[in-house]
Design an enzyme around this catalytic site. Structure first.
Site, mmCIF file in Angstrom:
data_model
loop_
_atom_site.group_PDB
_atom_site.id
_atom_site.type_symbol
_atom_site.label_atom_id
_atom_site.label_comp_id
_atom_site.label_asym_id
_atom_site.label_seq_id
_atom_site.Cartn_x
_atom_site.Cartn_y
_atom_site.Cartn_z
ATOM 1 C CD GLN A 188 17.470 -37.910 42.731
ATOM 2 O OE1 GLN A 188 18.062 -37.741 41.656
ATOM 3 N NE2 GLN A 188 17.311 -36.928 43.609
ATOM 4 C CB ALA A 218 14.186 -34.725 44.553
ATOM 5 C CB SER A 223 14.347 -36.736 41.553
ATOM 6 O OG SER A 223 15.207 -36.002 40.704
ATOM 7 C CG HIS A 225 17.442 -34.346 37.807
ATOM 8 N ND1 HIS A 225 18.085 -33.755 36.737
ATOM 9 C CD2 HIS A 225 17.519 -33.446 38.823
ATOM 10 C CE1 HIS A 225 18.538 -32.556 37.091
ATOM 11 N NE2 HIS A 225 18.206 -32.352 38.362
ATOM 12 C CG ASP A 232 20.593 -29.772 37.891
ATOM 13 O OD1 ASP A 232 19.477 -29.232 37.945
ATOM 14 O OD2 ASP A 232 20.935 -30.696 38.655
ATOM 15 C CD GLU A 275 17.648 -27.176 43.201
ATOM 16 O OE1 GLU A 275 17.413 -27.591 42.038
ATOM 17 O OE2 GLU A 275 17.773 -27.931 44.174
ATOM 18 C CG HIS A 278 16.006 -27.957 38.694
ATOM 19 N ND1 HIS A 278 16.403 -29.216 39.105
ATOM 20 C CD2 HIS A 278 14.752 -28.121 38.192
ATOM 21 C CE1 HIS A 278 15.434 -30.094 38.859
ATOM 22 N NE2 HIS A 278 14.414 -29.435 38.307
#
Length: 305
Positions: A188, A218, A223, A225, A232, A275, A278
């Site tokens: 990230q 992020a 994040s 993720h 995504d 988004e 996402h």
């Protein structure tokens, strides 16, 4: 002296055959009559036995009733019917267990729809963890990720939910594929810094580049993720909003515990641009409320909807 010849009647062949047939019929009739007599005799015995048994039971019941009336109630001992019997029939035991089980309060968690969680494999009893620009991932958080194919990793339970959603989409003629899944903090950080450099190369100041990047990627430590709970899907372009796939996801993702994490009209609350690609796993019980009310995760957790 001549003897008289005795007269003997001679039968024709047809008469002989007829006589034989008559003899056979008579024998069969006698045998049938004998069989019917024995059967009736047997039935009479059974009837008499049943009557005798019924009479004996009736006498026994009368004796029990009279004896129970004569004894004082304070000296009555529990009858065998009131005690649990070890010789209870299987069907009776099953019925008894079902009855007692129905009287006990259920310890299973109940989803928002009122159904036990065992009927909803993607029910989540805990509230979703909030990670956004002002809420960092807890330092002791350790994601439980598993391989989901094509080099991607994702939360173990959420992977099962995604696979179910993937099968349902395919059945409806919709193709889904993963563009990004779990990213550790190092990955990230690399993505964030690379984007900052792109903006700086375009003439942005360091702060402007940082702020612009934070709107689309992020900040490391914030994040979803890195939680292992965000995917995504299909595209990283906002034009994905205009596809049939996007419309299918918005209509069905909650059935598998996913939400559109950054809706179009919630940017002032999420601090993240719209988004359409996402999706965040939160569990079906939470996802259905969020998607049906068209709110974002921040509103759901605050109760402000």
């Amino acid at each position: 002296m001549m003897k008289k010849k005795r007269y003997q009647k001679r039968y024709t062949r047809a008469e002989i055959i007829r006589n034989r047939i008559l003899v056979v019929l008579v024998v069969l009739a006698l045998a049938l009559a004998a069989a019917c007599g024995l059967s009736m005799l047997g039935d009479g015995d059974e009837v008499s036995q049943e009557q005798s048994s019924s009479s004996s039971r009736s006498e026994t019941e009368q004796e029990q009733n009279s004896s129970s009336q004569e004894e004082p109630s304070s000296q009555e001992e529990p009858s065998s019917q009131e005690e649990p019997s070890s010789e209870q029939e299987p069907s009776e035991q099953s019925s008894s267990q079902e009855s007692s089980a129905g009287e006990e309060p259920s310890s299973q968690p109940v989803s928002a729809s009122g159904e036990p969680s065992e009927e909803d494999p993607f029910y989540e009893p805990e509230m979703p963890i909030l990670v956004n620009p002002t809420n960092r991932i807890p330092e002791d958080y350790v994601p439980d990720v598993a391989d989901m194919g094509n080099g991607y990793q994702f939360d173990r339970k959420a992977t099962q939910a995604y696979n179910e959603m993937l099968r349902a989409a395919n059945a409806d003629g919709i193709s889904l594929w993963v563009v990004s899944a779990y990213r550790d903090n190092d990955k990230q950080t690399t993505n964030f810094n690379n984007k900052v450099k792109e903006y700086e190369a375009m003439g942005y100041s360091a702060q402007e580049a940082y702020d612009a990047t934070a709107k689309i990627i992020a900040v490391p430590g914030t994040s979803e993720h890195s939680l292992g709970l965000a995917l995504d899907l299909n595209s990283l372009e906002q034009s994905f909003e205009n596809t049939e796939t996007y419309r299918w996801l918005v209509s069905h993702c909650a059935e598998y515990g996913f939400i559109l994490r950054y809706p179009k009209d919630k940017e002032d609350i999420t601090d993240i641009i719209f988004e359409p690609w996402h999706y965040r796993y939160v569990g079906t019980n939470h996802a259905k409320i969020i998607m049906e009310n068209k709110i974002c995760l921040e509103e759901y957790l605050s109760g402000d909807y």
